[in-house]
Design an enzyme around this catalytic site. Structure first.
Site, PDB file in Angstrom:
ATOM      1  N   SER A 109      51.568 -14.497  24.928  1.00 54.54           N
ATOM      2  CA  SER A 109      50.274 -14.571  25.214  1.00 54.54           C
ATOM      3  C   SER A 109      49.352 -13.393  24.651  1.00 54.54           C
ATOM      4  CB  SER A 109      50.277 -14.431  26.887  1.00 54.54           C
ATOM      5  OG  SER A 109      48.874 -14.514  27.162  1.00 54.54           O
ATOM      6  N   SER A 110      48.068 -13.404  24.636  1.00 53.92           N
ATOM      7  CA  SER A 110      47.394 -12.685  24.030  1.00 53.92           C
ATOM      8  C   SER A 110      47.096 -11.506  25.075  1.00 53.92           C
ATOM      9  CB  SER A 110      46.005 -13.177  23.701  1.00 53.92           C
ATOM     10  OG  SER A 110      45.409 -13.697  24.832  1.00 53.92           O
ATOM     11  N   CYS A 111      47.601 -11.624  26.520  1.00 49.81           N
ATOM     12  CA  CYS A 111      47.418 -10.583  27.227  1.00 49.81           C
ATOM     13  C   CYS A 111      48.592  -9.466  27.297  1.00 49.81           C
ATOM     14  CB  CYS A 111      47.440 -11.172  28.742  1.00 49.81           C
ATOM     15  SG  CYS A 111      49.137 -11.653  29.274  1.00 49.81           S
ATOM     16  N   TYR A 138      52.812 -10.263  34.282  1.00 46.13           N
ATOM     17  CA  TYR A 138      52.911 -11.422  33.366  1.00 46.13           C
ATOM     18  C   TYR A 138      52.984 -10.804  31.883  1.00 46.13           C
ATOM     19  CZ  TYR A 138      51.501 -15.644  30.675  1.00 46.13           C
ATOM     20  OH  TYR A 138      51.281 -16.628  29.827  1.00 46.13           O
ATOM     21  N   LYS A 142      56.267 -10.999  29.113  1.00 51.64           N
ATOM     22  CA  LYS A 142      55.790 -11.452  27.845  1.00 51.64           C
ATOM     23  C   LYS A 142      56.145 -10.548  26.628  1.00 51.64           C
ATOM     24  CE  LYS A 142      54.437 -15.691  28.546  1.00 51.64           C
ATOM     25  NZ  LYS A 142      55.321 -16.837  28.497  1.00 51.64           N
ATOM     26  N   HIS A 181      43.370 -21.896  34.532  1.00 52.29           N
ATOM     27  CA  HIS A 181      42.489 -21.160  33.846  1.00 52.29           C
ATOM     28  C   HIS A 181      41.120 -21.589  33.648  1.00 52.29           C
ATOM     29  CE1 HIS A 181      46.611 -20.354  31.792  1.00 52.29           C
ATOM     30  NE2 HIS A 181      46.161 -19.205  31.815  1.00 52.29           N
TER      31      HIS A 181
HETATM   32  N1  LIG Z   1      47.704 -22.421  28.827  1.00 52.07           N
HETATM   33  C1  LIG Z   1      47.414 -21.056  28.251  1.00 52.07           C
HETATM   34  O1  LIG Z   1      46.237 -20.774  28.220  1.00 52.07           O
HETATM   35  C2  LIG Z   1      48.459 -20.166  27.723  1.00 52.07           C
HETATM   36  C3  LIG Z   1      49.806 -20.307  27.602  1.00 52.07           C
HETATM   37  N2  LIG Z   1      50.529 -19.381  27.094  1.00 52.07           N
HETATM   38  C4  LIG Z   1      52.051 -19.723  26.917  1.00 52.07           C
HETATM   39  O2  LIG Z   1      52.322 -20.801  26.462  1.00 52.07           O
HETATM   40  C5  LIG Z   1      53.408 -21.501  27.096  1.00 52.07           C
HETATM   41  C6  LIG Z   1      53.297 -22.860  27.689  1.00 52.07           C
HETATM   42  O3  LIG Z   1      52.244 -22.736  28.542  1.00 52.07           O
HETATM   43  P1  LIG Z   1      51.660 -24.134  29.075  1.00 52.07           P
HETATM   44  O4  LIG Z   1      51.930 -25.156  28.446  1.00 52.07           O
HETATM   45  O5  LIG Z   1      49.993 -23.633  28.970  1.00 52.07           O
HETATM   46  O6  LIG Z   1      52.110 -24.164  30.641  1.00 52.07           O
HETATM   47  P2  LIG Z   1      52.435 -25.285  31.616  1.00 52.07           P
HETATM   48  O7  LIG Z   1      52.359 -25.028  32.966  1.00 52.07           O
HETATM   49  O8  LIG Z   1      51.537 -26.461  31.247  1.00 52.07           O
HETATM   50  O9  LIG Z   1      53.887 -25.647  31.305  1.00 52.07           O
HETATM   51  C7  LIG Z   1      55.070 -24.784  31.691  1.00 52.07           C
HETATM   52  C8  LIG Z   1      56.243 -25.557  31.797  1.00 52.07           C
HETATM   53  O10 LIG Z   1      57.231 -24.800  32.170  1.00 52.07           O
HETATM   54  C9  LIG Z   1      57.977 -25.340  33.229  1.00 52.07           C
HETATM   55  N3  LIG Z   1      58.774 -24.250  33.851  1.00 52.07           N
HETATM   56  C10 LIG Z   1      58.049 -23.534  34.777  1.00 52.07           C
HETATM   57  N4  LIG Z   1      59.059 -22.640  35.115  1.00 52.07           N
HETATM   58  C11 LIG Z   1      60.415 -23.302  35.162  1.00 52.07           C
HETATM   59  C12 LIG Z   1      61.774 -23.122  35.496  1.00 52.07           C
HETATM   60  N5  LIG Z   1      62.060 -22.002  36.188  1.00 52.07           N
HETATM   61  N6  LIG Z   1      62.564 -23.880  34.974  1.00 52.07           N
HETATM   62  C13 LIG Z   1      62.376 -24.862  33.991  1.00 52.07           C
HETATM   63  N7  LIG Z   1      60.973 -25.110  33.778  1.00 52.07           N
HETATM   64  C14 LIG Z   1      59.897 -24.474  34.130  1.00 52.07           C
HETATM   65  C15 LIG Z   1      56.978 -26.173  33.953  1.00 52.07           C
HETATM   66  O11 LIG Z   1      57.631 -27.068  34.885  1.00 52.07           O
HETATM   67  P3  LIG Z   1      57.142 -27.351  36.345  1.00 52.07           P
HETATM   68  O12 LIG Z   1      55.441 -27.650  36.290  1.00 52.07           O
HETATM   69  O13 LIG Z   1      57.934 -28.496  36.819  1.00 52.07           O
HETATM   70  O14 LIG Z   1      57.376 -25.870  37.012  1.00 52.07           O
HETATM   71  C16 LIG Z   1      56.058 -26.759  33.108  1.00 52.07           C
HETATM   72  O15 LIG Z   1      56.541 -27.948  32.565  1.00 52.07           O
HETATM   73  C17 LIG Z   1      53.981 -20.457  28.146  1.00 52.07           C
HETATM   74  O16 LIG Z   1      54.919 -19.474  27.645  1.00 52.07           O
HETATM   75  C18 LIG Z   1      52.726 -19.630  28.499  1.00 52.07           C
HETATM   76  O17 LIG Z   1      52.868 -18.369  29.019  1.00 52.07           O
HETATM   77  C19 LIG Z   1      49.975 -18.454  26.477  1.00 52.07           C
HETATM   78  C20 LIG Z   1      48.806 -18.067  26.417  1.00 52.07           C
HETATM   79  C21 LIG Z   1      47.691 -19.105  26.952  1.00 52.07           C
HETATM   80  C1  LIG Z   2      45.662 -16.864  28.983  1.00 54.99           C
HETATM   81  C2  LIG Z   2      45.509 -15.680  30.064  1.00 54.99           C
HETATM   82  O1  LIG Z   2      44.987 -16.282  31.199  1.00 54.99           O
HETATM   83  C3  LIG Z   2      44.681 -15.111  32.274  1.00 54.99           C
HETATM   84  O2  LIG Z   2      43.782 -14.319  31.643  1.00 54.99           O
HETATM   85  P1  LIG Z   2      42.073 -14.492  31.632  1.00 54.99           P
HETATM   86  O3  LIG Z   2      41.878 -14.926  30.306  1.00 54.99           O
HETATM   87  O4  LIG Z   2      41.260 -13.574  32.437  1.00 54.99           O
HETATM   88  O5  LIG Z   2      42.090 -15.903  32.274  1.00 54.99           O
HETATM   89  P2  LIG Z   2      41.306 -17.155  33.015  1.00 54.99           P
HETATM   90  O6  LIG Z   2      40.869 -18.158  32.146  1.00 54.99           O
HETATM   91  O7  LIG Z   2      41.586 -17.239  34.412  1.00 54.99           O
HETATM   92  O8  LIG Z   2      39.675 -16.521  33.197  1.00 54.99           O
HETATM   93  C4  LIG Z   2      38.830 -15.954  32.133  1.00 54.99           C
HETATM   94  C5  LIG Z   2      37.632 -15.489  32.594  1.00 54.99           C
HETATM   95  O9  LIG Z   2      37.006 -16.582  33.441  1.00 54.99           O
HETATM   96  C6  LIG Z   2      36.395 -16.436  34.494  1.00 54.99           C
HETATM   97  N1  LIG Z   2      36.180 -17.431  35.346  1.00 54.99           N
HETATM   98  C7  LIG Z   2      34.807 -17.953  35.767  1.00 54.99           C
HETATM   99  N2  LIG Z   2      35.087 -18.940  36.567  1.00 54.99           N
HETATM  100  C8  LIG Z   2      36.434 -19.303  36.487  1.00 54.99           C
HETATM  101  C9  LIG Z   2      37.278 -20.113  37.301  1.00 54.99           C
HETATM  102  O10 LIG Z   2      36.694 -21.060  37.846  1.00 54.99           O
HETATM  103  N3  LIG Z   2      38.503 -20.148  37.068  1.00 54.99           N
HETATM  104  C10 LIG Z   2      39.024 -19.179  36.395  1.00 54.99           C
HETATM  105  N4  LIG Z   2      40.399 -19.178  35.986  1.00 54.99           N
HETATM  106  N5  LIG Z   2      38.511 -18.040  35.555  1.00 54.99           N
HETATM  107  C11 LIG Z   2      37.080 -18.043  35.759  1.00 54.99           C
HETATM  108  C12 LIG Z   2      37.358 -15.345  34.932  1.00 54.99           C
HETATM  109  O11 LIG Z   2      36.699 -14.141  35.918  1.00 54.99           O
HETATM  110  C13 LIG Z   2      37.495 -14.410  33.679  1.00 54.99           C
HETATM  111  O12 LIG Z   2      36.696 -13.625  33.404  1.00 54.99           O
HETATM  112  C14 LIG Z   2      45.945 -14.170  32.329  1.00 54.99           C
HETATM  113  O13 LIG Z   2      45.764 -14.010  33.611  1.00 54.99           O
HETATM  114  C15 LIG Z   2      47.199 -14.808  31.670  1.00 54.99           C
HETATM  115  O14 LIG Z   2      47.479 -15.970  32.247  1.00 54.99           O
HETATM  116  C16 LIG Z   2      46.733 -15.139  30.084  1.00 54.99           C
HETATM  117  O15 LIG Z   2      47.768 -14.896  29.301  1.00 54.99           O
END
Ligand SMILES: NC(=O)C1=CN([C@@H]2O[C@H](COP(=O)(O)OP(=O)(O)OC[C@H]3O[C@@H](n4cnc5c(N)ncnc54)[C@H](OP(=O)(O)O)[C@@H]3O)[C@@H](O)[C@H]2O)C=CC1
Ligand SMILES: C[C@H]1O[C@H](OP(=O)(O)OP(=O)(O)OC[C@H]2O[C@@H](n3cnc4c(=O)[nH]c(N)nc43)[C@H](O)[C@@H]2O)[C@@H](O)[C@@H](O)C1=O
Length: 323
Positions: A109-111, A138, A142, A181
């Site tokens: 992740s970008s974090c 987190y 990562k 998010h």
């Molecule tokens: N979404 C985003 O904005 C971003 C995502 N990423 C990364 O991309 C990847 C995919 O994310 P994304 O698709 O959004 O996430 P999702 O939450 O949509 O999917 C994650 C999947 O992992 C499964 N999972 C979680 N814990 C376990 C476990 N203990 N055993 C088996 N399966 C498990 C979940 O199953 P279940 O739901 O049943 O728990 C789910 O199907 C991750 O590595 C995430 O950190 C990186 C940057 C941004």
């Molecule tokens: C992908 C990245 O996602 C997470 O980081 P983040 O980028 O800060 O994620 P975010 O999408 O939750 O928020 C982005 C911005 O948006 C604002 N914001 C406004 N209104 C809402 C709102 O209603 N919900 C949320 N969630 N945010 C809100 C919020 O306050 C913030 O300023 C990591 O923890 C980590 O998981 C990671 O890797």
């Protein structure tokens, strides 16, 4: 015939990767695709992952399973985020190695980058400064994922790769009101406000932070692009101890600009106000995507179009709300 295990295939990204691989198989590529739901295989369980890897012996592993959430979830459940993600990475990466898996792709992740780092963020900014506190646990997990891959490569000669996505969105996203998010959270809030005829929607924080949003189909395509690179190309474009590759669009918007776009797409015509009691998190997160661009991949889904499509998916799947 190549046997590929996709961990996290029911998630947003894993699902998009699976759909692409199924299309390739349907087009005649010799692929066997292996999946397990969370209920069938808990990836935090070392013995279960060992038994699974030893019995299936995949050729390739794609690690898209993780404990995932937005700023509030990360800030509220830090123990879950660090523990589950470290366990998943340790189990999947080590047991893949023990079962003879030569190629693996894991998603970070970008974090991972320091909170006050120079923008856009280059891969070599890793471990150069203090992390953003709202998601530090987190991010540490990562970073460990990258270092696990690099360490197995250096000690055992494996070919384990890492991609670092920016903030993602699209069909299959999590629209939970608190734990998701920002983009899916705002789609849901603005939609509900528009339907109820409300005249105000609050967004968290100041609205000033800037984020980059990549469509999940672009992410799935980039993941397979990186996985498919021959080893010489991957190694020539990375370094043994700086082996990860950023994935993003290279452009960002402020959260207030995003909110205005979501208001337009959902038909909300009222006021947008701020909730200063909620954290802003990192002020800016924009990826330097030149490493991937130099290898020939660029994002193609425009944010406005991607938002419209995601809103359509939300309307058709409104009850697919997780947690
Ligand atoms: N979404 C985003 O904005 C971003 C995502 N990423 C990364 O991309 C990847 C995919 O994310 P994304 O698709 O959004 O996430 P999702 O939450 O949509 O999917 C994650 C999947 O992992 C499964 N999972 C979680 N814990 C376990 C476990 N203990 N055993 C088996 N399966 C498990 C979940 O199953 P279940 O739901 O049943 O728990 C789910 O199907 C991750 O590595 C995430 O950190 C990186 C940057 C941004
Ligand atoms: C992908 C990245 O996602 C997470 O980081 P983040 O980028 O800060 O994620 P975010 O999408 O939750 O928020 C982005 C911005 O948006 C604002 N914001 C406004 N209104 C809402 C709102 O209603 N919900 C949320 N969630 N945010 C809100 C919020 O306050 C913030 O300023 C990591 O923890 C980590 O998981 C990671 O890797």
């Amino acid at each position: 015939m190549q046997k590929i295990y996709i961990a996290g295939h029911r998630g947003m990204v894993g699902g998009a990767i699976l759909r692409r691989l199924e299309a390739r198989r349907a087009a005649g590529e010799g692929l066997t695709l292996i999946t397990r739901t969370h209920a069938e295989l808990d990836l935090t369980n070392q013995a279960a992952v060992r038994d699974f890897m030893q019995s299936e012996k995949p050729d390739v592993v794609i690690l898209a399973a993780a404990k995932v959430g937005g700023i509030h979830a990360n800030n509220t459940y830090p123990a879950d985020f660090i523990y589950q993600n470290l366990m998943i990475e340790c189990n999947v990466i080590h047991q893949a190695f023990a079962a003879g898996v030569t190629r693996l792709l894991q998603l970070g992740s970008s974090c991972i980058y320091p909170r006050a780092v120079q923008q856009p963020m280059k891969e070599d900014a890793l471990l150069t400064g203090v992390l953003e506190p709202t998601n530090e646990p987190y991010a540490v997990a990562k970073i460990a994922g990258i270092k696990l891959c690099e360490s197995y490569n250096r000690q055992h000669g494996t070919d384990y790769r890492s991609v670092m996505p920016t903030n993602l969105y699209g069909p299959g996203d999590n629209f939970h009101p608190e734990n998701s998010h920002v983009l899916p959270a705002l789609i849901r809030r603005f939609h509900e406000a528009a339907q109820a005829g409300e005249d105000e929607v609050q967004i968290w924080g100041s609205g000033k932070p800037r984020r980059e949003f990549l469509h999940v189909d672009d992410m799935a395509e980039a993941s397979l692009f990186v996985l498919d690179l021959d080893r010489e190309t991957y190694d020539a474009n990375t370094q043994p101890m700086l082996s990860h590759i950023n994935v993003g669009t290279g452009t960002d918007v402020s959260i207030m600009e995003l909110a205005q776009m979501v208001a337009k797409v959902t038909g909300f015509e009222g006021r947008i106000t701020n909730d200063p009691s909620k954290p802003d998190g990192t002020l800016r997160k924009l990826m330097d995507v030149s490493r991937l661009a130099d290898m020939g991949w660029r994002a193609s889904v425009d944010l406005e179009k991607g938002l419209q499509e995601t809103y359509g998916w939300f309307i058709d799947n409104q009850y697919a709300i997780r947690d």
